[in-house]
Design a protein around this motif. Structure first.
Motif, PDB file in Angstrom:
ATOM      1  N   LEU A 327       8.390 117.177   8.475  1.00 19.84           N
ATOM      2  CA  LEU A 327       8.071 117.994   9.646  1.00 19.84           C
ATOM      3  C   LEU A 327       7.428 119.301   9.180  1.00 19.84           C
ATOM      4  O   LEU A 327       7.931 119.956   8.263  1.00 19.84           O
ATOM      5  N   ASP A 328       6.332 119.674   9.804  1.00 16.82           N
ATOM      6  CA  ASP A 328       5.668 120.950   9.498  1.00 16.82           C
ATOM      7  C   ASP A 328       6.217 122.018  10.427  1.00 16.82           C
ATOM      8  O   ASP A 328       6.203 121.874  11.653  1.00 16.82           O
ATOM      9  N   THR A 329       6.733 123.136   9.828  1.00 17.20           N
ATOM     10  CA  THR A 329       7.292 124.237  10.616  1.00 17.20           C
ATOM     11  C   THR A 329       6.730 125.557  10.116  1.00 17.20           C
ATOM     12  O   THR A 329       6.084 125.618   9.053  1.00 17.20           O
ATOM     13  N   GLU A 333       7.770 123.072   5.082  1.00 17.24           N
ATOM     14  CA  GLU A 333       8.020 121.660   5.368  1.00 17.24           C
ATOM     15  C   GLU A 333       9.518 121.348   5.368  1.00 17.24           C
ATOM     16  O   GLU A 333      10.272 121.873   4.546  1.00 17.24           O
ATOM     17  N   ILE A 384      11.776 121.895  17.382  1.00 23.04           N
ATOM     18  CA  ILE A 384      10.915 121.114  16.491  1.00 23.04           C
ATOM     19  C   ILE A 384      11.360 119.653  16.463  1.00 23.04           C
ATOM     20  O   ILE A 384      10.545 118.734  16.570  1.00 23.04           O
ATOM     21  N   ASP A 388       8.524 116.996  17.898  1.00 29.16           N
ATOM     22  CA  ASP A 388       7.658 116.368  16.912  1.00 29.16           C
ATOM     23  C   ASP A 388       7.339 114.918  17.302  1.00 29.16           C
ATOM     24  O   ASP A 388       8.240 114.096  17.488  1.00 29.16           O
ATOM     25  N   ASP A 389       6.045 114.611  17.409  1.00 27.20           N
ATOM     26  CA  ASP A 389       5.620 113.277  17.852  1.00 27.20           C
ATOM     27  C   ASP A 389       5.985 112.194  16.852  1.00 27.20           C
ATOM     28  O   ASP A 389       6.405 111.091  17.237  1.00 27.20           O
ATOM     29  N   ASP A 390       5.810 112.471  15.561  1.00 25.21           N
ATOM     30  CA  ASP A 390       6.119 111.462  14.547  1.00 25.21           C
ATOM     31  C   ASP A 390       7.609 111.122  14.542  1.00 25.21           C
ATOM     32  O   ASP A 390       7.989 109.961  14.395  1.00 25.21           O
TER      33      ASP A 390
END
Length: 709
Positions: A327-329, A333, A384, A388-390
């Motif tokens: 996840l990118d925050t 990461e 988050i 998060d879509d993924d």
């Protein structure tokens, strides 16, 4: 006390001698007291109900207690208003001369005198249970029959039973019991009130304890249904484990005509907390379900093994991802490892429904990541994880929201899925079960649909719960932001804290009305006790439907092995224990009060040939009317003759789908006639039916049976 000038007794001319003042005068005096006490009690209960409804509540506990009081008072008021003087069932006189009047409910006079003793109390048991062999401390018993006279009720007959050699004054001994006398009256579309005429063998079963499973086994006309419904009312009143607050009672009948037939009984008994349904009603798809056309398929689906198959079918969709996810925050990461996924997927309890477990998994995943990334604010990390879509896609693949109809439908339409979930099936059996996607549901599918829905939980309710959680989190973040802004503007943290804690500012900042409305999963409801009528017809899979709704295992099982359309060669105890019921006790009713001996003599050989050990009851009535045989062409003539010569009562044509029901004449199949009774039964071409259907159809008649063929 002076005698009332107007008598409550309105006996027909042929019974004029029984209306003599020395026989009924004391009753008239007491009935006058009952009338006054009833009016006073109705007014008092009504005032208490109005007060309870207006009472303010400041805490959740107070609201719950007030609602319970309102329900209790409302139920009491409905019972009192439902009856007049016919609230009184009869009277019993003890060996010591004490006279006690019994009622559908207890009634106390304004001065504290007991006017009526509730029939469900232990002290009332002798009224029903006393016999000449065991008088139970009584010298006599009187039972009343009430009839409507305008807006009032009057006693139209009564019966005295004497248990001592000394008859004494004020009694008219009657050799015919009240119960047998009541059988001569014409039937109606609703089951008649028979509380005052409950027999001693029936009452002993009614008052049995609620622990375990009690089987009421009896042939036609033995009063099994009467016993079951009165037992439900008795347990709701007398047993704290079965009260409405503990779950109440569910009565399961075989079909809708049965439910309509018995609809008045429980309300007449003052029973609150009892629900009634058929097995169809327990599953949303039940209303449109059709009969399984292939008996072999129906037999395959009747096994309780399908509960395990449903479990495996759902577990197929509960495998944690094995690939890591990043996840990118704004804080860098955040990696979700395979071990993180496994820990999150292990968080739900095994009893938690699949769809409801999604939020538990998401919450556990948030805790795992939060413990590793303490530098990220919890609210931010929660946003988050949810956005998060993924991550959402990975969770949807590994633990998707499921629908019961889709899961069960896939079993029948996807051969590989069925082979994996039901490994005991042969290739030929799998072929028989296969059907295209979207095919109509059958009655045999309902237990599987029910098991799947219980294991999954209500998908819509789970979705709303997830939305509430997300919305509440957003409200909490908004609250924190507002508080920070107010602190910055005020500069007085202690003053603001006082407002927050004591002034209710925290509650004011959270808009509960903005949260999605929480759904109720009506499929998760359980009951403290379940009554199952015509239970001999239930398959193992159907028993699992009911067993899941009664965790205590407290059942009243009503049935007759001889009336099982699919056969019933084993014992009741073996069948019930195989389906998870414990402490099974069997009580048998062997006296047929309903069916005349002439009809039973014709019906008994038919079922005895199919089931030699059938519990065939002994009829104690004979009306001298032999079973008649007529050609099919005379069907209408038979009915016309009967209707012209009988002003009341009802008839039924069984076995002719072309016959249309008319006033006082029903048209049913052998299956839908179960549990019902009619003055006249016309059975059409019975040679087309099996032994059980013929036996059931013939024994619905209380007066006459005509066979047309």
């Amino acid at each position: 006390m002076s005698r009332p000038t107007t008598s409550t007794f309105r006996l027909p001319q042929r019974l004029a001698d029984k209306a003599a003042p020395e026989l009924v005068g004391d009753d008239d005096i007491h009935f006058r007291s009952i009338a006054a006490g009833l009016a006073s009690t109705i007014a008092t209960v009504g005032d208490r109900l109005d007060t309870a409804r207006r009472a303010p509540t400041r805490a959740a506990k107070e609201a719950v207690e007030r609602d319970a009081e309102i329900r209790q008072l409302s139920a009491q008021l409905r019972t009192l208003r439902r009856f007049g003087l016919d609230l009184c069932l009869g009277r019993m006189v003890g060996d010591d001369g004490t006279v006690t009047y019994l009622g559908r409910t207890g009634l106390i006079a304004p001065d504290g005198r007991a006017l009526l003793l509730d029939w469900r109390t232990p002290a009332a048991a002798p009224f029903f249970g006393a016999t000449h062999d065991d008088p139970m401390g009584l010298s006599s018993r009187r039972r009343y029959r009430w009839g409507r006279d305008g807006d009032d009720f009057r006693v139209v007959d009564y019966w005295d039973e004497v248990f001592t050699a000394d008859i004494g004054p004020g009694l008219v001994p009657d050799d015919n019991s009240a119960f047998l006398a009541s059988l001569d009256a014409g039937r109606s579309p609703r089951m008649r009130d028979v509380l005052a005429t409950i027999a001693s063998d029936q009452d002993a079963i009614i008052r049995s304890g609620s622990q375990g499973a009690l089987v009421v086994d009896g042939g036609p006309g033995t009063g099994k249904t009467v016993v079951a419904l009165h037992r439900a009312a008795y347990l709701l009143y007398s047993d704290p484990r079965v009260s409405a607050r503990r779950g109440g009672v569910l009565v399961v009948g075989p079909h809708d005509p049965y439910l309509a037939y018995v609809a008045d009984i429980l309300p007449d008994l003052g029973a609150e907390g009892a629900a009634m349904c058929t097995l169809r009603d327990l599953v949303p798809e039940g209303g449109d379900a059709v009969a399984e056309s292939n008996p072999s398929v129906a037999q395959l689906k009747s096994s309780s093994q399908w509960m395990g198959a449903v479990e495996r079918a759902i577990a197929f969709y509960e495998e944690p991802p094995t690939a890591p996810l990043t996840l990118d925050t704004d804080w860098g990461e955040v990696e979700i490892t395979a071990a993180d996924w496994a820990q999150a997927f292990a968080a739900p309890e095994s009893s938690t429904p699949h769809n409801e477990s999604r939020e538990i998994i998401r919450s556990e995943l948030l805790d795992v990541l939060g413990s590793r990334h303490s530098d990220i604010p919890t609210a931010a990390l929660s946003s988050i994880v949810r956005a998060d879509d993924d991550l959402r896609e990975a969770l949807n693949r590994a633990w998707p929201m499921l629908d019961a109809a889709n899961v069960v439908g896939d079993l029948w339409s996807v051969p590989a899925y069925l082979r994996m979930c039901a490994p005991w099936l042969s290739a030929e059996e799998r072929r028989l079960l296969h059907r295209p996607s979207g095919a109509a549901w059958t009655l045999a599918d309902l237990p599987l649909l029910d098991a799947a829905r219980r294991r999954l939980g209500d998908r819509e309710a789970a979705r709303i719960a997830a939305e509430r959680t997300a919305a509440a989190a957003a409200e909490q973040r908004r609250k924190s932001e507002v508080i920070d802004e107010m602190i910055a503007a005020e500069g007085d943290r202690e003053s603001l804290l006082t407002q927050f804690v004591r002034g209710g500012l925290s509650d004011a900042l959270v808009d509960d009305a903005a949260l999605p409305e929480q759904g109720v999963d009506r499929f998760a409801e359980t009951f403290a006790h379940i009554v199952v009528d015509e239970a001999q017809e239930l398959t193992d899979a159907q028993w699992q439907m009911l067993r899941a709704r009664c965790p205590s295992g407290s059942f009243t099982v009503v049935g007759d092995r001889a009336q099982a359309r699919l056969g019933f060669s084993e014992s009741w105890r073996d069948r019930l224990e195989r389906n998870g019921l414990r402490n099974v006790d069997v009580a048998q009713l062997r006296v047929n009060y309903r069916t005349p001996q002439e009809i039973m003599d014709a019906a008994a050989p038919i079922i005895r040939a199919a089931l030699p050990d059938a519990n065939i009851p002994t009829s104690i009535r004979s009306n001298g009317l032999p079973v008649r045989h007529r050609p099919t062409s005379e069907l209408d003539a038979v009915l016309t003759e009967w209707l012209d010569t009988h002003d009341d009562g009802i008839a039924c044509v069984i076995g002719d789908p072309t016959f249309r029901a008319r006033d006082r004449v029903s048209s049913l199949t052998p299956e839908t006639s179960k549990g019902l009774e009619f003055d006249l039964v016309v059975l059409v071409s019975p040679e087309r039916f099996g032994a059980v259907d013929r036996y059931v159809s013939m024994t619905r008649a209380t007066q006459e049976l005509v066979i047309v063929e």
